[in-house]
Design a protein around this motif. Structure first.
Motif, PDB file in Angstrom:
ATOM      1  N   SER A   3       0.578  -0.689  -0.332  1.00 21.15           N
ATOM      2  CA  SER A   3       0.315   0.295   0.158  1.00 21.15           C
ATOM      3  C   SER A   3       0.890   1.548  -0.174  1.00 21.15           C
ATOM      4  O   SER A   3       1.030   2.049  -0.253  1.00 21.15           O
ATOM      5  N   ARG A   4       1.765   1.585   0.826  1.00 22.66           N
ATOM      6  CA  ARG A   4       2.750   2.293   1.157  1.00 22.66           C
ATOM      7  C   ARG A   4       2.775   2.453  -0.572  1.00 22.66           C
ATOM      8  O   ARG A   4       2.878   3.851  -0.796  1.00 22.66           O
ATOM      9  N   ARG A   5       3.454   1.571  -1.075  1.00 24.19           N
ATOM     10  CA  ARG A   5       3.840   1.679  -2.462  1.00 24.19           C
ATOM     11  C   ARG A   5       3.100   2.240  -4.243  1.00 24.19           C
ATOM     12  O   ARG A   5       3.379   3.194  -4.553  1.00 24.19           O
ATOM     13  N   MET A   6       2.106   1.526  -3.506  1.00 28.17           N
ATOM     14  CA  MET A   6       1.337   2.124  -4.677  1.00 28.17           C
ATOM     15  C   MET A   6       0.900   3.490  -4.220  1.00 28.17           C
ATOM     16  O   MET A   6       0.383   4.032  -5.314  1.00 28.17           O
ATOM     17  N   VAL A   7       0.668   3.742  -3.243  1.00 25.51           N
ATOM     18  CA  VAL A   7      -0.202   5.579  -2.510  1.00 25.51           C
ATOM     19  C   VAL A   7       1.206   6.298  -3.472  1.00 25.51           C
ATOM     20  O   VAL A   7       0.932   7.188  -3.854  1.00 25.51           O
ATOM     21  N   ARG A   8       2.606   5.863  -3.340  1.00 22.78           N
ATOM     22  CA  ARG A   8       3.928   6.448  -3.739  1.00 22.78           C
ATOM     23  C   ARG A   8       3.538   6.675  -5.318  1.00 22.78           C
ATOM     24  O   ARG A   8       3.471   8.125  -5.205  1.00 22.78           O
ATOM     25  N   HIS A   9       3.182   5.826  -5.409  1.00 19.35           N
ATOM     26  CA  HIS A   9       2.808   5.743  -7.031  1.00 19.35           C
ATOM     27  C   HIS A   9       2.152   6.640  -7.528  1.00 19.35           C
ATOM     28  O   HIS A   9       1.990   7.425  -8.294  1.00 19.35           O
ATOM     29  N   PHE A  10       0.869   6.361  -6.224  1.00 18.31           N
ATOM     30  CA  PHE A  10      -0.424   7.582  -7.111  1.00 18.31           C
ATOM     31  C   PHE A  10       0.149   8.962  -6.309  1.00 18.31           C
ATOM     32  O   PHE A  10      -0.626   9.860  -7.899  1.00 18.31           O
ATOM     33  N   ALA A  11       0.793   9.033  -5.550  1.00 20.55           N
ATOM     34  CA  ALA A  11       0.858  10.496  -5.531  1.00 20.55           C
ATOM     35  C   ALA A  11       1.624  11.335  -6.298  1.00 20.55           C
ATOM     36  O   ALA A  11       1.494  12.561  -6.956  1.00 20.55           O
ATOM     37  N   GLN A  12       2.538  10.080  -7.187  1.00 14.41           N
ATOM     38  CA  GLN A  12       3.718  10.723  -8.035  1.00 14.41           C
ATOM     39  C   GLN A  12       2.516  11.154  -9.282  1.00 14.41           C
ATOM     40  O   GLN A  12       2.836  12.166  -9.855  1.00 14.41           O
ATOM     41  N   ALA A  13       2.055  10.119  -9.448  1.00 13.06           N
ATOM     42  CA  ALA A  13       1.331  10.336 -11.479  1.00 13.06           C
ATOM     43  C   ALA A  13      -0.343  11.429 -10.680  1.00 13.06           C
ATOM     44  O   ALA A  13      -0.153  12.221 -11.325  1.00 13.06           O
TER      45      ALA A  13
END
Lengths: 587, 131
Positions: free
Chosen positions: A324-334
């Protein structure tokens, strides 16, 4: 920004919880159900096994006892009192028994109705021994066959007696044999499973009839109550929970004559007791084992399962956290990229709409301006021939008309520049040598530079790669920059340096002047359309924004450094074609 | 010698096609002074009608008009009177259309708004070529 991070934090938490929940639920459900099923069936299996074992053992012991009794009976039936009275005969029979049945028979003795041993064969000196007061003798006299409890007897050693009562000439007599306690003990002890499995025999008073391999954890009273209360109740009802002197009994099963109960010992350790009556209920064969030991495999399996679940759970928690950390990071980046993109799109849209507006205005204004200029020309024409020639204001008329024409031309220039800005340029790209292009443009500007007292110095790196650009656009950019630089140095003059160089994979053109410089506050506005510091009428404020648009479109960058009083440098960075591409084209 | 004879010894007949009436009007007056007889046409169709009625020494044609595309009008002109030179007027930044016109046989082009002297010079050149 804070609410943003809060949002991402709660998003991370929610995702983590969801992942964990989705992973845990089936894991827990499946392991719970399977665990329960396995536990139950395994317990049943173990108990059935214990029951079977004890049943078999009872048969073994029964066979042993009935066999011994049968042997003595055969002896008593076959031979007369007189024959048995013969000590030598008795010794021969004993030897025969011992030879056939191992050491089970210790001795043989013939006892008359008064309890006097009339004849004896065995290792002890028991001839004429008086048993009239012995308990076993009294009981044996009342039954045709008799197996005694274990007792110490005259010799002070634990043993028991198998006795057959017969009658000869109105006189009762008894043929008895001592059964070797050790051999019997071994037989009973024959079953032991695990570390704590223990088999022994107790009588109805709870007295041990065999000597257990290990110290039995319970005393006489315990077993007595076990025998009297619990077993009877089990036999009657099939199941019972009875409190007996602080020990709680619970039946697992009472099948046939085998009863299984679970009880805590004094230390609170749960034990299983499997018991079955022997000798018509005089004795009980008891098998005891610590519950933990009996179900050792079950507990081990449970331990392994729990370990796996625990490790799995940890893995799930870890994975869900990381995931979830990684996904949220990707999400935030996007999200960030999207925002930046939006800004750029808005910027580009603004520029495009400004361009369109400008083009529209330019077209619309052209005609009225043309008419105005021509009308002024018409007045000039008329002034030439009419009698107005004599008018004293003629010169003023002419000056005014000239001014109208001049301003008309200025309008025209402005509209031309606006149209250049908005014009959809010819996007045809060519491989261009920047150095050649610069030489060409400098040639065009030399005249105005000389006029402004500006010296143009070129530092052109000879081997910069040819780049793919629209030559006319690039020319426009260079011309704009050079003209700006010359304008910046106005009357005082100065030096204009043009440099080409490579920086990583970019071709860089620097245009540096020694003009008055741009104040910091203005620097960020210089690429905006219509922004100009030139006096009214001197500039449109479109030059640099046109340059910016062109360079951006080429995938390059244009930046500016400036210090007030020292000068300004524009850097144009253009992507150089990749080496491979050039190579391919060469082939 | 009148003022106009400074420019052309013989009067020239010019067809001026532009939908901007004010512009046409003032140009016509100024050209008349320079010995050029202007027949104004405010649209492509008017121009074609005028061309049917009489001959012209040259035509000035605005490429951007409301009813017809200037290039189309040019093509018709070339069909009707191939010998008549046509000078095109284009907006700034639409030189592409002008170049296209040149391919279809126009004499020359000027960007609008143009200088009267320039325009008259072009007309002179055109008339000389025709002769």
């Amino acid at each position: 920004m804070d609410s943003q991070t809060d949002f991402y934090k709660s998003l991370t938490r929610n995702m983590m919880l969801l992942i964990a929940l989705v992973s845990f639920t089936p894991l827990v459900l499946v392991s719970g159900i399977l665990g329960y099923e396995f536990h139950t069936s395994y317990q049943e299996k173990v108990i059935a096994h214990l029951q079977e074992l004890v049943q078999k053992q009872r048969q073994n012991i029964d066979v042993f006892l009935t066999e011994k009794l049968a042997n003595i009976r055969v002896l008593a039936e076959t031979f007369s009192y007189q024959q048995l009275q013969d000590e030598l005969f008795l010794k021969r029979k004993l030897a025969l028994f011992q030879e056939n049945y191992g050491g089970a028979f210790v001795d043989l003795g013939l006892v008359d109705q008064n309890g006097i041993q009339m004849s004896y064969a065995g290792p002890f000196q028991l001839m004429k021994a008086n048993y009239s007061q012995a308990q076993w003798f009294k009981e044996a006299m009342e039954n045709p066959y008799f197996i005694s409890d274990v007792f110490l007897g005259l010799r002070g050693l634990p043993h028991f007696i198998v006795a057959v009562q017969k009658e000869s000439h109105g006189m009762k007599y008894i043929l008895r044999s001592t059964i070797d306690f050790v051999a019997f003990n071994d037989l009973v002890e024959n079953i032991h499973i695990g570390k704590t499995g223990l088999a022994f025999i107790v009588n109805q008073k709870g007295e041990f009839q065999t000597k257990p391999r290990l110290e039995a954890p319970m005393n006489k009273e315990f077993f007595q109550s076990l025998m009297t209360n619990v077993h009877k109740q089990f036999l009657a009802v099939g199941e019972a929970i009875v409190e007996v002197s602080d020990h709680q009994w619970r039946s697992y099963q009472s099948e046939g004559e085998v009863t299984i109960v679970r009880a805590l010992d004094n230390a609170g350790v749960p034990f299983l007791y499997v018991m079955t009556p022997l000798k018509n209920g005089d004795w009980f064969l008891v098998y005891q084992q610590e519950e933990r030991d009996a179900f050792a495999d079950l507990y081990r399996a449970r331990k392994i399962a729990l370990t796996i679940i625990l490790l799995g759970g940890l893995a799930i928690i870890f994975t869900s956290y990381v995931l979830s950390r990684r996904m949220v990071r990707h999400f935030a980046q996007a999200e960030r990229e999207k925002e930046m993109m939006n800004e750029q799109v808005i910027e580009a849209g603004k520029l495009a709409s400004v361009g369109e507006l400008a083009a529209g205005i330019a077209h619309e204004i052209n005609n009225p301006v043309a008419i105005m200029v021509e009308e002024a020309g018409w007045i000039e024409d008329l002034l030439d021939e009419e009698d107005l020639r004599e008018s004293e204001n003629l010169q003023e008329f002419q000056r005014a008309l000239k001014q109208i024409k001049t301003q008309g031309v200025r309008c025209k220039e402005i509209t031309h520049k606006l149209l250049s800005f908005a014009r959809k340029t010819d996007p045809k790209l060519k491989m261009v040598s920047l150095n050649d292009l610069i030489n060409e443009v400098v040639g065009l500007s030399e005249q105005s530079a000389k006029y402004s007292n500006v010296k143009i110095v070129k530092h052109l790196t000879p081997d910069i790669p040819v780049i793919s650009v629209s030559p006319s656009e690039m020319q426009q950019v260079l011309l704009n920059l050079i003209n700006n630089a010359i304008d910046a140095m106005d009357s005082k003059g100065g030096t204009l340096e043009i440099t080409t160089r490579m920086e990583q994979d970019m071709v860089v053109i620097d245009v540096a002047d020694t003009g008055q410089g741009i104040p910091k506050a203005n620097l960020q506005k210089i690429f905006d359309p219509f922004y100009t510091t030139k006096p009214v009428g001197k500039g449109t404020g479109l030059g640099l924004s046109i340059c910016y648009g062109i360079i951006k479109k080429m995938g390059g960058e244009i930046t500016v450094n400036s210090a007030v009083g020292i000068g300004t440098t524009f850097h144009v960075m253009l992507p150089a074609p990749e080496e491979e591409t050039v190579g391919e084209e060469d082939l | 010698m009148t003022v106009g004879e400074k420019f052309f010894k013989e009067p020239k007949r010019l067809l001026l096609v532009d939908d901007e009436k004010g512009y046409v009007a003032v140009l016509a007056k100024r050209m008349a002074k320079r010995n050029i007889q202007v027949t104004p046409a405010y649209s492509g169709s008017q121009a074609i009608q005028a061309l049917r009625k009489q001959d012209f020494d040259a035509a000035v044609l605005d490429l951007k008009m409301e009813d017809m595309d200037g290039i189309e009008v040019l093509k018709i002109f070339q069909k009707m009177v191939p010998s008549m030179p046509v000078i095109m007027l284009t907006g700034h930044g639409s030189e592409k259309a002008a170049r296209e016109g040149m391919e279809f046989g126009a004499f020359d082009y000027l960007t609008k708004p143009c200088d009267l002297e320039e325009l008259i010079e072009k007309i002179r050149q055109a008339c000389e070529v025709r002769r």
